[in-house]
Design an enzyme around this catalytic site. Structure first.
Site, PDB file in Angstrom:
ATOM      1  N   ASP A 188     -17.880   4.945  35.588  1.00 18.95           N
ATOM      2  CA  ASP A 188     -16.563   4.337  35.352  1.00 18.95           C
ATOM      3  C   ASP A 188     -16.011   4.497  33.931  1.00 18.95           C
ATOM      4  OD1 ASP A 188     -17.259   3.504  37.886  1.00 18.95           O
ATOM      5  OD2 ASP A 188     -16.660   1.427  37.617  1.00 18.95           O
ATOM      6  N   CYS A 198     -20.688  -2.801  36.262  1.00 22.71           N
ATOM      7  CA  CYS A 198     -20.903  -1.624  37.114  1.00 22.71           C
ATOM      8  C   CYS A 198     -22.173  -0.856  36.750  1.00 22.71           C
ATOM      9  CB  CYS A 198     -19.663  -0.741  37.080  1.00 22.71           C
ATOM     10  SG  CYS A 198     -18.271  -1.587  37.887  1.00 22.71           S
ATOM     11  N   LYS A 255     -15.011   4.503  44.355  1.00 28.93           N
ATOM     12  CA  LYS A 255     -15.525   3.287  45.002  1.00 28.93           C
ATOM     13  C   LYS A 255     -14.474   2.192  45.018  1.00 28.93           C
ATOM     14  CE  LYS A 255     -17.793   1.866  40.692  1.00 28.93           C
ATOM     15  NZ  LYS A 255     -17.049   0.679  40.265  1.00 28.93           N
TER      16      LYS A 255
END
Ligand SMILES: [Zn+2]
Length: 200
Positions: free
Chosen positions: A21, A146, A107
């Site tokens: 990310d 994350c 995602k």
């Protein structure tokens, strides 16, 4: 090796780099900025160069939310709107030198589900297994969300994990969240590298 945190681990066959990310909205100036989030980019670029030179694969996850995503405050979620699919905020950091052939995993791309882990609701595990990957070198954003959940799931799925401690940064909603997440990942079996030379 786990007894010697801080020593470098050389990537080899069966290893892959997993970048979590590293998207504009998580960098300073973004809608959900992680303090010093931009600092991970040059470090990850060095790992990208090493893995690419060794012929090893690179994977990159991204938050890829629709409008009205359940994690957004207006929908009762904990976060401001961020990483809306296709927007500049959802794009990878412009300085991140993802190689051609990097595998991008999107995602949390449906309204009703959130996913901190790159394994949640994706085919990441199957793709890694199909590629013969057994160990992941993990860096990115954010340590306490994350990265933490991706590392938990990687270990639970049987992958080895090398945690790139100089290539992660935390949100630290509560002070110490990042440090606690790092400790949890190491307790769960991740091998930390790169801590030496990092301030703080
Ligand atoms: Zn999100």
């Amino acid at each position: 090796m786990a007894e010697n945190p801080g020593h470098s681990e050389a990537p080899g066959p069966g290893d892959a780099l997993l970048i979590v990310d590293v998207q504009n909205d998580f960098l300073p100036g973004g809608s959900l900025a992680v303090p010093e989030g931009d600092r991970v980019v040059p470090v990850l670029n060095r790992y990208i160069r090493d893995f690419t030179a060794a012929g090893l694969p690179v994977y990159a996850t991204r938050d890829w939310h629709p409008e009205g995503h359940c994690s957004f405050a207006a929908q009762g979620g904990p976060w401001p709107p961020h990483c809306r699919a296709g927007t500049r905020g959802a794009a990878f950091a412009p300085g991140l030198k993802l190689p051609e052939g990097a595998v991008v995993i999107s995602k949390a791309d449906t309204v009703e589900k959130d996913a901190y882990s790159g394994f949640q609701g994706t085919d990441l595990a199957e793709r890694l297994q199909a590629a013969g990957v057994r160990r992941l070198f993990v860096g990115g954003l954010a340590t306490d969300y994350c990265v933490l959940n991706t590392v938990r799931d990687a270990l639970a799925a049987g992958f080895g994990v090398v945690l790139l401690e100089d290539a992660i940064r935390a949100v630290d909603v509560k002070p110490g969240d990042g440090a606690r997440a790092e400790a949890e990942m190491v307790r769960a079996g991740a091998v930390p590298v790169g801590r030496e030379g990092r301030a703080g």
